[in-house]
Motif scaffolding. Structure first.
Motif, PDB file in Angstrom:
ATOM      1  N   GLY A  20       0.668  -1.345  -0.077  1.00  0.00           N
ATOM      2  CA  GLY A  20       0.133  -0.056   0.001  1.00  0.00           C
ATOM      3  C   GLY A  20       1.129   1.277  -0.026  1.00  0.00           C
ATOM      4  N   LYS A  21       0.116   2.366   0.058  1.00  0.00           N
ATOM      5  CA  LYS A  21       0.689   3.539   0.382  1.00  0.00           C
ATOM      6  C   LYS A  21       1.714   3.824   1.796  1.00  0.00           C
ATOM      7  CE  LYS A  21       2.105   7.800  -1.010  1.00  0.00           C
ATOM      8  NZ  LYS A  21       2.896   8.256  -1.906  1.00  0.00           N
ATOM      9  N   GLN A  22       2.935   3.842   1.802  1.00  0.00           N
ATOM     10  CA  GLN A  22       3.742   3.596   2.957  1.00  0.00           C
ATOM     11  C   GLN A  22       4.244   5.024   3.347  1.00  0.00           C
ATOM     12  OE1 GLN A  22       3.598   0.811   4.415  1.00  0.00           O
ATOM     13  NE2 GLN A  22       4.422   1.523   6.228  1.00  0.00           N
ATOM     14  N   LEU A  23       4.302   5.231   4.882  1.00  0.00           N
ATOM     15  CA  LEU A  23       4.847   6.584   5.116  1.00  0.00           C
ATOM     16  C   LEU A  23       6.256   5.868   5.789  1.00  0.00           C
ATOM     17  CD1 LEU A  23       2.262   8.303   7.226  1.00  0.00           C
ATOM     18  CD2 LEU A  23       2.901   8.850   5.124  1.00  0.00           C
ATOM     19  N   VAL A  24       7.419   6.433   4.968  1.00  0.00           N
ATOM     20  CA  VAL A  24       8.573   6.197   5.247  1.00  0.00           C
ATOM     21  C   VAL A  24       9.293   7.602   5.105  1.00  0.00           C
ATOM     22  CG1 VAL A  24      10.697   5.080   4.756  1.00  0.00           C
ATOM     23  CG2 VAL A  24       8.589   3.878   4.424  1.00  0.00           C
ATOM     24  N   ASP A  25       9.783   8.379   6.416  1.00  0.00           N
ATOM     25  CA  ASP A  25      10.332   9.634   5.831  1.00  0.00           C
ATOM     26  C   ASP A  25      11.695   9.573   5.654  1.00  0.00           C
ATOM     27  OD1 ASP A  25      10.372  12.247   6.155  1.00  0.00           O
ATOM     28  OD2 ASP A  25      10.917  12.495   8.286  1.00  0.00           O
ATOM     29  N   THR A  26      12.213  10.222   4.914  1.00  0.00           N
ATOM     30  CA  THR A  26      13.568  10.250   4.365  1.00  0.00           C
ATOM     31  C   THR A  26      14.300  11.748   4.743  1.00  0.00           C
ATOM     32  OG1 THR A  26      13.026  11.173   2.226  1.00  0.00           O
ATOM     33  CG2 THR A  26      13.181   8.782   2.478  1.00  0.00           C
ATOM     34  N   PRO A  27      15.701  11.686   4.771  1.00  0.00           N
ATOM     35  CA  PRO A  27      16.364  12.860   5.191  1.00  0.00           C
ATOM     36  C   PRO A  27      16.086  13.857   4.137  1.00  0.00           C
ATOM     37  CG  PRO A  27      17.791  10.986   5.418  1.00  0.00           C
ATOM     38  CD  PRO A  27      16.676  10.417   4.856  1.00  0.00           C
ATOM     39  N   GLN A  28      16.212  15.166   4.461  1.00  0.00           N
ATOM     40  CA  GLN A  28      15.896  16.353   3.658  1.00  0.00           C
ATOM     41  C   GLN A  28      16.957  17.041   3.698  1.00  0.00           C
ATOM     42  OE1 GLN A  28      11.968  17.994   3.980  1.00  0.00           O
ATOM     43  NE2 GLN A  28      11.108  16.086   4.838  1.00  0.00           N
ATOM     44  N   ALA A  29      17.374  17.477   2.543  1.00  0.00           N
ATOM     45  CA  ALA A  29      18.372  18.758   2.579  1.00  0.00           C
ATOM     46  C   ALA A  29      17.748  20.144   2.540  1.00  0.00           C
ATOM     47  CB  ALA A  29      19.141  18.586   1.157  1.00  0.00           C
ATOM     48  N   GLY A 449      14.222   3.012  15.719  1.00  0.00           N
ATOM     49  CA  GLY A 449      15.242   2.150  14.644  1.00  0.00           C
ATOM     50  C   GLY A 449      14.833   2.326  13.282  1.00  0.00           C
ATOM     51  N   CYS A 450      13.947   3.058  12.871  1.00  0.00           N
ATOM     52  CA  CYS A 450      13.546   3.123  11.294  1.00  0.00           C
ATOM     53  C   CYS A 450      13.019   4.550  11.071  1.00  0.00           C
ATOM     54  CB  CYS A 450      12.910   1.894  10.904  1.00  0.00           C
ATOM     55  SG  CYS A 450      11.239   1.497  11.317  1.00  0.00           S
ATOM     56  N   ASN A 451      12.577   4.665   9.871  1.00  0.00           N
ATOM     57  CA  ASN A 451      11.801   6.075   9.591  1.00  0.00           C
ATOM     58  C   ASN A 451      10.470   5.779   9.377  1.00  0.00           C
ATOM     59  OD1 ASN A 451      14.104   7.870   9.967  1.00  0.00           O
ATOM     60  ND2 ASN A 451      14.848   7.534   7.939  1.00  0.00           N
ATOM     61  N   VAL A 452       9.682   4.719   9.861  1.00  0.00           N
ATOM     62  CA  VAL A 452       8.441   4.779   9.886  1.00  0.00           C
ATOM     63  C   VAL A 452       7.645   5.196  10.920  1.00  0.00           C
ATOM     64  CG1 VAL A 452       6.545   2.710   9.499  1.00  0.00           C
ATOM     65  CG2 VAL A 452       8.988   2.550   8.534  1.00  0.00           C
ATOM     66  N   TYR A 453       6.589   5.985  10.661  1.00  0.00           N
ATOM     67  CA  TYR A 453       5.761   6.448  11.696  1.00  0.00           C
ATOM     68  C   TYR A 453       4.929   5.652  12.406  1.00  0.00           C
ATOM     69  CZ  TYR A 453       6.527  11.311  10.303  1.00  0.00           C
ATOM     70  OH  TYR A 453       7.185  12.430   9.732  1.00  0.00           O
ATOM     71  N   SER A 454       4.977   5.487  13.727  1.00  0.00           N
ATOM     72  CA  SER A 454       4.118   4.685  14.592  1.00  0.00           C
ATOM     73  C   SER A 454       2.644   4.757  14.169  1.00  0.00           C
ATOM     74  CB  SER A 454       3.965   5.246  16.131  1.00  0.00           C
ATOM     75  OG  SER A 454       3.284   4.566  16.960  1.00  0.00           O
ATOM     76  N   GLY A 455       2.056   3.346  14.166  1.00  0.00           N
ATOM     77  CA  GLY A 455       0.880   3.337  13.547  1.00  0.00           C
ATOM     78  C   GLY A 455       0.740   2.488  12.290  1.00  0.00           C
ATOM     79  N   GLU A 456       1.983   2.764  11.449  1.00  0.00           N
ATOM     80  CA  GLU A 456       2.375   2.195  10.270  1.00  0.00           C
ATOM     81  C   GLU A 456       2.738   0.861  10.284  1.00  0.00           C
ATOM     82  OE1 GLU A 456       1.195   3.703   7.190  1.00  0.00           O
ATOM     83  OE2 GLU A 456       0.090   5.404   8.434  1.00  0.00           O
ATOM     84  N   PRO A 457       2.195  -0.083   9.534  1.00  0.00           N
ATOM     85  CA  PRO A 457       2.856  -1.235   9.379  1.00  0.00           C
ATOM     86  C   PRO A 457       4.356  -1.238   8.809  1.00  0.00           C
ATOM     87  CG  PRO A 457       1.308  -1.196   7.650  1.00  0.00           C
ATOM     88  CD  PRO A 457       1.059   0.011   8.480  1.00  0.00           C
ATOM     89  N   LEU A 458       5.073  -1.923   9.339  1.00  0.00           N
ATOM     90  CA  LEU A 458       6.608  -2.151   8.848  1.00  0.00           C
ATOM     91  C   LEU A 458       6.625  -2.770   7.469  1.00  0.00           C
ATOM     92  CD1 LEU A 458       8.512  -2.933  11.938  1.00  0.00           C
ATOM     93  CD2 LEU A 458       8.421  -0.766  10.917  1.00  0.00           C
ATOM     94  N   PRO A 459       7.373  -2.276   6.341  1.00  0.00           N
ATOM     95  CA  PRO A 459       7.228  -3.033   5.094  1.00  0.00           C
ATOM     96  C   PRO A 459       8.239  -4.528   5.230  1.00  0.00           C
ATOM     97  CG  PRO A 459       8.846  -1.359   5.168  1.00  0.00           C
ATOM     98  CD  PRO A 459       8.083  -1.275   6.413  1.00  0.00           C
ATOM     99  N   PRO A 460       7.834  -5.295   4.695  1.00  0.00           N
ATOM    100  CA  PRO A 460       8.561  -6.494   4.757  1.00  0.00           C
ATOM    101  C   PRO A 460      10.148  -6.277   4.501  1.00  0.00           C
ATOM    102  CG  PRO A 460       6.791  -6.824   3.495  1.00  0.00           C
ATOM    103  CD  PRO A 460       7.101  -5.619   3.766  1.00  0.00           C
ATOM    104  N   GLY A 461      11.284  -6.701   5.087  1.00  0.00           N
ATOM    105  CA  GLY A 461      12.538  -6.646   4.793  1.00  0.00           C
ATOM    106  C   GLY A 461      13.286  -5.593   5.639  1.00  0.00           C
TER     107      GLY A 461
END
Length: 1037
Positions: A20-29, A449-461
């Motif tokens: 699905g549409k996953q929320l994974v935040d990434t570093p921003q410049a 330990g990762c850039n996934v917001y709480s409440g969102e499922p972790l992607p496999p791997g």
């Protein structure tokens, strides 16, 4: 950068395809705008700058100042760019994993910082890459458990993050060599930490550091007090500005630090909130006036689970104030009002100690901090203020709406729901404050330990990387490992479902706009230790620096111009006499002289005293004038030191000479540290006072005399070297029978008259004429001058000064006297409260005068007068201890008692004291223990708690009123452990008080702290009462 962004987008799409549409935040410049785009250079400071006001303190004429300020400020000042990085990180009670570096967070603009002006950079300016000052505020640096909040936190969490910060700023090798695993190993008092290490973990189980955390917070809430600056520093409360400045100067002087390496300027912890400030050594050289304060706003409005710490410092001559806070949590409707209330309380209660008024002096003769803050005390009264922390403001939209906008990368739309922005725009909080544009994703709440917001499922791997691994953490104990493991368990996926939170910008950096501080950039880091992400802001501080010589020259030039134009209208005064012969001044006796100032002109004459010029070496190695000199030496008081005389009138100015001891800032210590040049006698009293007329000429008053020495104010080792010889020589004894004896008698008569109204104490102060020709004491003197009683034999009598032995011998025969020691000061000085040392100069003068017969007998080596009372002798003994040039208790012991009560006090004292001090303490303890014996205490009414409270105010070199309640309570507990090391004392400090106080009259802790309402010191874990194997034996003390 484009390649990196493309890689990030590819990873985002891959995750979306999987689930699905996953929320994974990434570093921003974040681009760093140039200073020219942000602001126009402020140029110069305001005329009412307190530093400039201090430099012009001797030039008060309105005409003179108008002419001075007509000059271009560039003629006497310059502007230096100082780069400041302010960051905040809620670490959720986690320790940093081994090898963690903070470069991605703190060095994200390393190569983009603006350079200094085109002109060559002066020392301490913003030359080179990277910030000059790094200020970091941590939240939840320890878990916010009930134990940490109520009993007081350990500093281990702050130590661990400080170590990582040092490693990031200066490298691993530097951190391991200079910083170590223990906070401040090369910056603070090493002796204190060595003592704590030797005493073991039991040293942290303290009687009242924990208790007075509650007591002190309540007291600050009730009284509105909050400053620790005059007293306050480091992680301790009282530390105060002097200790902070001493630690900074020690680091600057150390050859271990390179000019571009960072040194810790100040740190302050309030349970989980921890503020640590670092500066490059070349910048730290120009930092002074460091002060800290705090305000707890947690449960009930005073517990430390929420609140703020603040620190202010002068960089060159510009002020900088930093606030680190953790506000009330919660995402329910109306919770933002609780956060608004927290901000209002912090602004109200976070106050600093203001500078003393010109010419003001304390009882000890010390001066205020050299920060020259003027009357500024509250946060809003300062320029250049940065507020950082977990402000906990949330979003007003639903969780689903927030996540939808995040997936669509519509940050601007999402920001419209931000509570802090709305509250600031409505004027309900942070009125007048600013925040830089937010171009980064919400910083809360993430899976660990990762850039996934709480409440969102972790992607496999994607593995759940724990922030703290017990096998490679900086935690040093089994309890640390267990705590971290428990924390990891709380973040398991099953629990995360119950803790689903709407993403929010909880972590913020604000600043109060001024004319010298400008934000250059605002961004976040991607460190996944906790469920927050760190935030940082880059600032440029245009710090001004005054050229002291130029200010002085321009002011003098203005004075000369005014002299030429207004000579006819200048006030004309005559001063008589201009020479004061102090003659022979006995120790502890005040001698007053009157000087008349007559206005012979036609204009009112405003006068004030100024400090005599004294050269000193500047930090740049240049000779300059010391602008921190007092207007008179500590042994001479001027009343009034400023005023106005009408034409044809005469004003009287009283000069009071008074020499007392009691610490390195005392008059006696000043005289000993500043001997006159040969061949003048060492006890010569000489000074020249400068009386300045506003718009007029200076007049001079020369004072000359000599001091009649006393055993009071002398070092115990120095007394011991005299052997059987008295302190006074034959010549001094003969001189003392003249003017000195007359002054003594006058002082005694004044005190006797003041105490005449005390019912039942008429004979206490029936002070008789001193018979200096009485037979000298043989082996110890007559009337209480004999050797110590055999019951008090400790085997070290030959190492105890004879003056102490004589007082002990006299008191040994009168230990049954009701109220002995506790009420002795009150019996001699009606203005004193029972059980308290003198707090004012007047009280000290009266008490020294009341005990003058005993002091004179000790100094002359003659017998005590016939009608000396036991209360006078007890007061004399306590005063003798208080008047020592260095406190009887070593500084290392006092430093430990800021944090805890050591379990084996005898072992500490035997190592830290000299032979004479150790022998004297044992001799006195034998006397006091005898006074507490059941058969004696039944008659004198003493208890260990009451006696310990009195002694604690006299053996540490300062009074309980000058230290925080928790430190005063620690000192009392320490003295109780010395008085009765084998006793099984009550379980709480409150029971100590109830056992010691008369019915219906509960006592207070020293310093005025009220008794706690709940147990604050359990004997089962106390550092005062330990199992028999841990207690000092009678052979030790």
């Amino acid at each position: 950068m484009k390649q990196l962004q493309g890689l990030q987008n590819a990873l985002q799409k891959a995750a979306n395809l999987v689930q699905g549409k996953q929320l994974v935040d990434t570093p921003q410049a974040h681009a760093v705008p140039s200073p020219g785009q942000q602001h126009q250079r402020s140029g110069w400071p305001r005329p009412d700058d307190p530093v400039l006001e201090h430099l012009l303190r001797d030039f008060r004429s309105a005409k003179l100042r108008r002419q001075f300020f007509s000059h271009d400020p560039k003629e006497y000042s310059e502007t230096l760019d100082v780069k400041v990085l302010a960051g905040t990180y809620n670490v959720a009670g986690k320790r940093p994993p081994t090898g963690l570096k903070l470069h991605e967070w703190l060095h994200q603009w390393k190569d983009c910082w603006p350079q200094a002006a085109a002109a060559p950079a002066a020392a301490g300016s913003a030359a080179g890459a990277g910030p000059d000052i790094v200020a970091i505020g941590f939240q939840e640096v320890v878990p916010l458990s009930a134990g940490n909040v109520i009993a007081g936190p350990s500093s281990a969490g702050a130590d661990a993050w400080d170590y990582v910060l040092a490693s990031t700023l200066n490298g691993d090798e530097w951190a391991g060599r200079n910083f170590g695993r223990t906070f401040g190993s090369n910056m603070a008092s090493q002796a204190m930490y060595l003592n704590l290490e030797r005493l073991g973990a039991q040293a942290y189980n303290v009687l009242s550091t924990q208790a007075a955390n509650v007591v002190g917070s309540m007291e600050k809430m009730w009284t509105g007090a909050g400053a620790e600056g005059a007293g306050a520093a480091g992680n301790g409360g009282a530390a105060s500005a002097a200790q902070q400045q001493a630690r900074l100067e020690q680091a600057i002087a150390s050859s271990e630090f390179g000019e571009d390496e960072y040194v810790q300027v100040v740190s302050k912890q309030l349970v989980g909130v921890y503020l640590t400030v670092w500066a490059r050594k070349r910048t730290a050289r120009h930092i002074r006036g460091v002060q800290t304060t705090s305000a707890a706003t947690g449960f009930g409005g005073y517990l430390g689970n929420k609140g703020a710490v603040a620190a202010r410092l002068r960089v060159h001559d510009a002020g900088l104030l930093l606030v680190a806070s953790h506000l009330a949590s919660g995402d329910a409707e109306g919770d933002e009002l609780r956060r608004n209330a927290d901000v209002a309380e912090i602004l109200r209660r976070c106050t600093f100690s203001a500078d003393q008024q010109p010419g003001g002096q304390s009882l000890s003769g010390g001066s205020s901090s050299n920060g020259h803050w003027g009357s500024s005390s509250s946060i809003l009264e300062h320029d250049n203020v940065v507020w950082l922390g977990d402000l906990n403001y949330r979003l007003t939209c639903s969780s689903d709406e927030a996540r939808r906008l995040l997936r669509a990368d519509k940050l601007e739309a999402l920001l419209s729901y931000d509570q802090l922005t709305r509250e600031m725009e409505a004027g309900r909080v942070f009125q007048g404050w600013r925040e830089g544009p937010i171009s980064f994703s919400p910083t809360y709440k993430y899976h660990l330990g990762c850039n996934v917001y709480s409440g969102e499922p972790l992607p496999p791997g994607v593995a759940m990387v724990r922030a703290v691994d017990s096998s490679n953490s900086l935690a040093d104990s089994a309890s640390d490992t267990a705590e971290d493991s428990a924390a990891a368990g709380r973040d398991s996926p099953s629990v995360e479902k119950q803790k689903k939170r709407t993403p929010a910008w909880c972590d913020r950096v604000l600043w109060l706009p001024g004319r010298q501080l400008y934000q250059l950039a605002y961004g976040r880091g991607e460190i996944a230790v906790s469920d927050h992400r760190p935030v940082a802001a880059a600032f440029l501080l245009e710090a001004h620096r005054y050229n002291r010589d130029a200010v002085q020259q321009l002011a003098e030039a203005a004075r000369r111009n005014i002299d030429m134009s207004d000579n006819a209208a200048r006030p004309r005064c005559s001063l008589h006499p201009n020479f004061i012969e102090l003659q022979l001044l006995p120790f502890g006796v005040a001698a007053s002289h009157t000087v008349s100032l007559s206005n012979e002109g036609a204009a009112p004459a405003r006068f004030y005293f100024v400090a005599p010029p004294k050269p000193r070496m500047s930090v740049d190695g240049q000779m300059c004038w010391d602008d921190n000199q007092p207007i008179s030496p500590p042994w001479l008081a001027i009343t009034p030191d400023q005023g106005e005389v009408a034409p044809g009138e005469t004003a009287s100015i009283t000069l009071t000479a008074f020499v007392s001891g009691g610490g390195p800032a005392s008059a006696a210590a000043h005289i000993a540290a500043n001997p006159p040049p040969p061949p003048a006698p060492i006890n010569t009293l000489d000074t020249i006072l400068i009386l300045r007329l506003e718009d007029g000429a200076d007049s001079f008053i020369s004072c000359h005399g000599s001091l009649l020495p006393s055993c009071f104010g002398m070092d115990l080792d120095a007394l011991l070297t005299l052997g059987d010889s008295p302190v006074l020589s034959e010549t001094e004894l003969q001189q003392g029978q003249g003017k000195g004896r007359q002054l003594l008698q006058q002082g005694l008569e004044r005190v006797a008259a003041a105490a005449a109204g005390q019912e039942g104490e008429g004979d206490l102060l029936a002070l008789q004429q001193l018979e200096l020709g009485d037979a000298a004491a043989g082996s110890g003197g007559a009337a209480g001058g004999g050797a110590a009683d055999s019951q008090l034999a400790t085997g070290l009598e030959e190492r105890v000064p004879k003056e102490v032995q004589r007082l002990v011998s006299f008191l040994q025969a009168h230990l049954h006297t009701p109220g002995l020691f506790v009420h002795s000061h009150k019996a001699c000085c009606s203005s004193l409260q029972p059980g308290h040392a003198p707090h004012t100069a007047q009280q000290l003068q009266q008490l020294l005068a009341a005990t003058a017969p005993i002091r004179w007998a000790l100094d002359a080596g003659v017998g005590f007068p016939q009608h000396v009372t036991p209360h006078q002798a007890a007061a004399a003994l306590l005063l003798m201890l208080q008047q020592l040039p260095d406190s009887l208790m070593p500084p290392d012991v006092a430093a430990v008692l800021v944090h805890c009560v050591p379990p084996v006090p005898a072992a500490m004292l035997s190592d830290a004291m000299s032979v004479a001090e150790w022998a004297t303490l044992r001799h006195l303890l034998a006397l006091w223990r005898r006074a507490l014996a059941p058969d004696v205490a039944e008659r004198n009414g003493l208890s260990a708690f009451r006696l310990a409270g009195v002694l604690a105010e006299h053996v540490f070199g300062d009074t309980a009123a000058a230290v925080p309640p928790e430190v005063a309570a620690n000192r009392v507990a320490f003295m109780m452990a010395l008085l009765d090391p084998q006793a099984a004392a009550p379980a709480t400090m409150q029971q100590h008080q109830l056992a010691a106080a008369p019915a219906g009259q509960p006592q207070q802790l020293p310093g005025g702290a009220p008794p706690p309402s709940a147990p604050v010191h359990q004997r089962g874990t106390s550092a005062v009462a330990q199992p028999a194997a841990q207690q000092p034996s009678e052979s030790l003390i």
